[in-house]
Design an enzyme around this catalytic site. Structure first.
Site, short mmCIF file in Angstrom:
data_model
loop_
_atom_site.label_atom_id
_atom_site.label_comp_id
_atom_site.label_asym_id
_atom_site.label_seq_id
_atom_site.Cartn_x
_atom_site.Cartn_y
_atom_site.Cartn_z
N ASP A 190 -14.65 2.12 8.50
CA ASP A 190 -15.05 2.20 7.09
C ASP A 190 -15.45 3.65 6.85
O ASP A 190 -16.31 4.19 7.56
CB ASP A 190 -16.23 1.24 6.87
CG ASP A 190 -16.65 1.19 5.40
OD1 ASP A 190 -16.75 2.27 4.76
OD2 ASP A 190 -16.87 0.08 4.90
N TYR A 195 -9.37 3.47 -16.57
CA TYR A 195 -9.45 4.12 -15.26
C TYR A 195 -10.87 4.68 -15.03
O TYR A 195 -11.33 4.76 -13.90
CB TYR A 195 -8.39 5.22 -15.16
CG TYR A 195 -8.03 5.59 -13.74
CD1 TYR A 195 -7.48 4.65 -12.88
CD2 TYR A 195 -8.24 6.88 -13.26
CE1 TYR A 195 -7.15 4.99 -11.57
CE2 TYR A 195 -7.90 7.22 -11.96
CZ TYR A 195 -7.36 6.27 -11.12
OH TYR A 195 -7.04 6.61 -9.83
N SER A 228 0.83 -1.22 0.00
CA SER A 228 0.00 0.00 0.00
C SER A 228 0.85 1.26 0.00
O SER A 228 1.87 1.35 0.71
CB SER A 228 -0.89 0.05 1.25
OG SER A 228 -1.82 -1.00 1.26
N ILE A 229 0.41 2.26 -0.76
CA ILE A 229 1.09 3.56 -0.75
C ILE A 229 1.08 4.11 0.68
O ILE A 229 2.08 4.67 1.14
CB ILE A 229 0.40 4.52 -1.73
CG1 ILE A 229 0.63 4.05 -3.17
CG2 ILE A 229 0.90 5.94 -1.54
CD1 ILE A 229 -0.09 4.85 -4.24
N ILE A 284 1.49 2.18 -9.43
CA ILE A 284 2.25 1.28 -8.55
C ILE A 284 1.40 0.02 -8.38
O ILE A 284 0.17 0.12 -8.25
CB ILE A 284 2.48 1.94 -7.16
CG1 ILE A 284 3.28 3.24 -7.31
CG2 ILE A 284 3.19 0.98 -6.22
CD1 ILE A 284 3.48 4.01 -6.00
N THR A 296 -0.40 -2.20 -6.55
CA THR A 296 -1.00 -2.41 -5.23
C THR A 296 -2.30 -3.20 -5.39
O THR A 296 -2.73 -3.45 -6.52
CB THR A 296 -1.34 -1.05 -4.58
OG1 THR A 296 -2.31 -0.40 -5.40
CG2 THR A 296 -0.13 -0.16 -4.41
N LEU A 297 -2.92 -3.50 -4.26
CA LEU A 297 -4.19 -4.24 -4.29
C LEU A 297 -5.24 -3.48 -5.11
O LEU A 297 -5.87 -4.04 -6.01
CB LEU A 297 -4.67 -4.41 -2.84
CG LEU A 297 -5.89 -5.28 -2.58
CD1 LEU A 297 -5.60 -6.72 -3.00
CD2 LEU A 297 -6.25 -5.23 -1.09
N LYS A 304 -11.39 10.97 -9.00
CA LYS A 304 -10.15 11.68 -8.64
C LYS A 304 -10.24 13.17 -8.98
O LYS A 304 -9.66 14.01 -8.30
CB LYS A 304 -8.95 11.05 -9.35
CG LYS A 304 -8.57 9.66 -8.82
CD LYS A 304 -8.24 9.67 -7.34
CE LYS A 304 -7.61 8.37 -6.89
NZ LYS A 304 -7.56 8.25 -5.41
N GLN A 342 -10.23 -1.08 7.22
CA GLN A 342 -11.59 -0.95 6.70
C GLN A 342 -12.57 -1.89 7.38
O GLN A 342 -13.73 -1.53 7.62
CB GLN A 342 -11.55 -1.22 5.19
CG GLN A 342 -12.86 -1.05 4.48
CD GLN A 342 -12.75 -1.41 3.01
OE1 GLN A 342 -11.65 -1.62 2.49
NE2 GLN A 342 -13.87 -1.50 2.34
P1 NAD Z 1 -4.42 -0.17 -1.54
O1 NAD Z 1 -5.41 -1.18 -2.02
O2 NAD Z 1 -3.22 -0.67 -0.88
O3 NAD Z 1 -5.13 0.92 -0.61
C1 NAD Z 1 -6.47 1.30 -0.77
C2 NAD Z 1 -7.05 1.36 0.62
O4 NAD Z 1 -8.39 1.89 0.57
C3 NAD Z 1 -7.15 -0.01 1.29
O5 NAD Z 1 -6.46 0.03 2.53
C4 NAD Z 1 -8.63 -0.20 1.50
O6 NAD Z 1 -8.93 -0.93 2.69
C5 NAD Z 1 -9.07 1.24 1.61
N1 NAD Z 1 -10.52 1.39 1.45
C6 NAD Z 1 -11.28 1.12 0.36
N2 NAD Z 1 -12.58 1.32 0.65
C7 NAD Z 1 -12.63 1.75 1.95
C8 NAD Z 1 -13.70 2.11 2.82
N3 NAD Z 1 -14.98 2.08 2.44
N4 NAD Z 1 -13.38 2.50 4.09
C9 NAD Z 1 -12.09 2.53 4.51
N5 NAD Z 1 -11.04 2.19 3.72
C10 NAD Z 1 -11.32 1.80 2.46
O7 NAD Z 1 -4.06 0.67 -2.88
P2 NAD Z 1 -3.15 1.96 -3.10
O8 NAD Z 1 -2.76 1.90 -4.52
O9 NAD Z 1 -2.12 2.08 -2.04
O10 NAD Z 1 -4.20 3.14 -2.97
C11 NAD Z 1 -4.06 4.22 -2.08
C12 NAD Z 1 -4.46 5.53 -2.75
O11 NAD Z 1 -3.50 5.85 -3.75
C13 NAD Z 1 -5.80 5.50 -3.46
O12 NAD Z 1 -6.45 6.74 -3.30
C14 NAD Z 1 -5.40 5.29 -4.90
O13 NAD Z 1 -6.40 5.73 -5.81
C15 NAD Z 1 -4.18 6.17 -4.94
N6 NAD Z 1 -3.30 5.99 -6.09
C16 NAD Z 1 -2.83 4.76 -6.40
C17 NAD Z 1 -2.00 4.59 -7.49
C18 NAD Z 1 -1.48 3.23 -7.87
O14 NAD Z 1 -1.09 3.03 -9.03
N7 NAD Z 1 -1.44 2.26 -6.96
C19 NAD Z 1 -1.60 5.71 -8.24
C20 NAD Z 1 -2.08 6.96 -7.89
C21 NAD Z 1 -2.93 7.09 -6.81
#
Ligand code: NAD
Length: 253
Positions: free
Chosen positions: A61, A153, A16-17, A189, A191-192, A160, A37
């Site tokens: 959540d 996307y 996770s980021i 990146i 990630t999940l 976003k 969550q």
């Molecule tokens: P991640 O899956 O590791 O993290 C997403 C998180 O959102 C998870 O921990 C999940 O439990 C949480 N989540 C989702 N629904 C929820 C809810 N209802 N209540 C509480 N938590 C909730 O993925 P990530 O890539 O680390 O995403 C983190 C952020 O970075 C997001 O906003 C994503 O859009 C953004 N982002 C990701 C990328 C990429 O390529 N991975 C690029 C740019 C931006």
């Protein structure tokens, strides 16, 4: 940043980021308050929190108002206030992250907005009273798909765009209280959440071939930039989107 308190929303696992951001803040001596969550995510989180010194964590959540109230109430009891808020949360139905945007359902559109954009407003509303007289700083995570069309996307790009606009309105609302609100636009990146976007692996290759730095970014890259934006080193910066994407967004061809 020693002794400051950060609420970090969005660590699902070691990819996770938000985990990269938490590690970076922990190194700077910041005390962490984490959400998870649901129970399943709590188990996943528990496997990696040792690397963060086993910080305080609570189920929340972001679509559940009572849970959000409970989270910030508990942070006040535990830490007495809050300096930083990190919003690293997003969700869209898998079927909305592929195919054509024109086929987006209202349910899918509304859900993506609620979890990925409105939640920033909701979290800020609860965080602000805890940040009184502490020069608070808020950070959200966004992606280039908000302003340019990125195949697959889709509904998340629109969410976003709303998130970034919300960030600017919040920056204006909270600026007089000394609270800054910014966003990082990260490059892709693995990630999940990202694995829900169709064709992610091709996106990663495409960016690594064409971005000025000729590589993909890591969660450590984002963690370091996040630490800067949250810290007093960025004391004059608010309402900004900082790209941490190996420079990909500057390319025209
Ligand atoms: P991640 O899956 O590791 O993290 C997403 C998180 O959102 C998870 O921990 C999940 O439990 C949480 N989540 C989702 N629904 C929820 C809810 N209802 N209540 C509480 N938590 C909730 O993925 P990530 O890539 O680390 O995403 C983190 C952020 O970075 C997001 O906003 C994503 O859009 C953004 N982002 C990701 C990328 C990429 O390529 N991975 C690029 C740019 C931006």
């Amino acid at each position: 940043m020693e002794g400051k308190v950060a609420a970090i929303f969005g660590i699902a696992n070691h990819r996770s980021i938000a985990f990269g951001i938490a590690k970076s803040l922990k190194e700077a001596g910041v005390q962490l308050a984490l959400n998870y969550q649901n129970e399943r995510m709590g188990k996943s989180l528990a496997k990696i929190t040792g690397q963060l010194g086993d910080p305080w964590a609570r189920e929340c959540d972001v679509t559940d108002d009572a849970a959000v109230d409970g989270f910030f109430g508990a942070v006040r009891e535990e830490f007495g206030g809050l300096d930083y808020l990190v919003h690293s949360v997003a969700f869209a139905k898998r079927e909305e992250l592929g195919g054509q945007f024109v086929d987006t359902s209202w349910d899918g559109y509304a859900l993506a907005q609620q979890v990925s954009a409105f939640s920033l407003v909701s979290l800020c509303r609860r965080a602000v009273p805890l940040m009184a007289d502490r020069n608070g700083s808020v950070l959200a995570l966004t992606y280039l798909g908000s302003e340019k069309v990125v195949p697959n996307y889709n509904v998340m790009g629109v969410a976003k765009a709303a998130l970034e606009s919300s960030m600017r309105y919040l920056a204006n609302d909270l600026g007089p209280k000394g609270i800054r609100v910014n966003a990082i636009s990260a490059g892709p990146i693995r990630t999940l959440s990202a694995s829900g976007v169709s064709d992610l692996l091709n996106m990663l290759d495409y960016v690594a071939e064409r971005a000025p730095l000729r590589r993909n970014v890591t969660t450590d890259d984002v963690g370091k930039a996040a630490r800067f934006l949250l810290s007093d080193d960025a004391s004059g910066v608010t309402g900004q989107v900082l790209f941490v994407d190996s420079g990909y967004h500057i390319m025209g061809m």
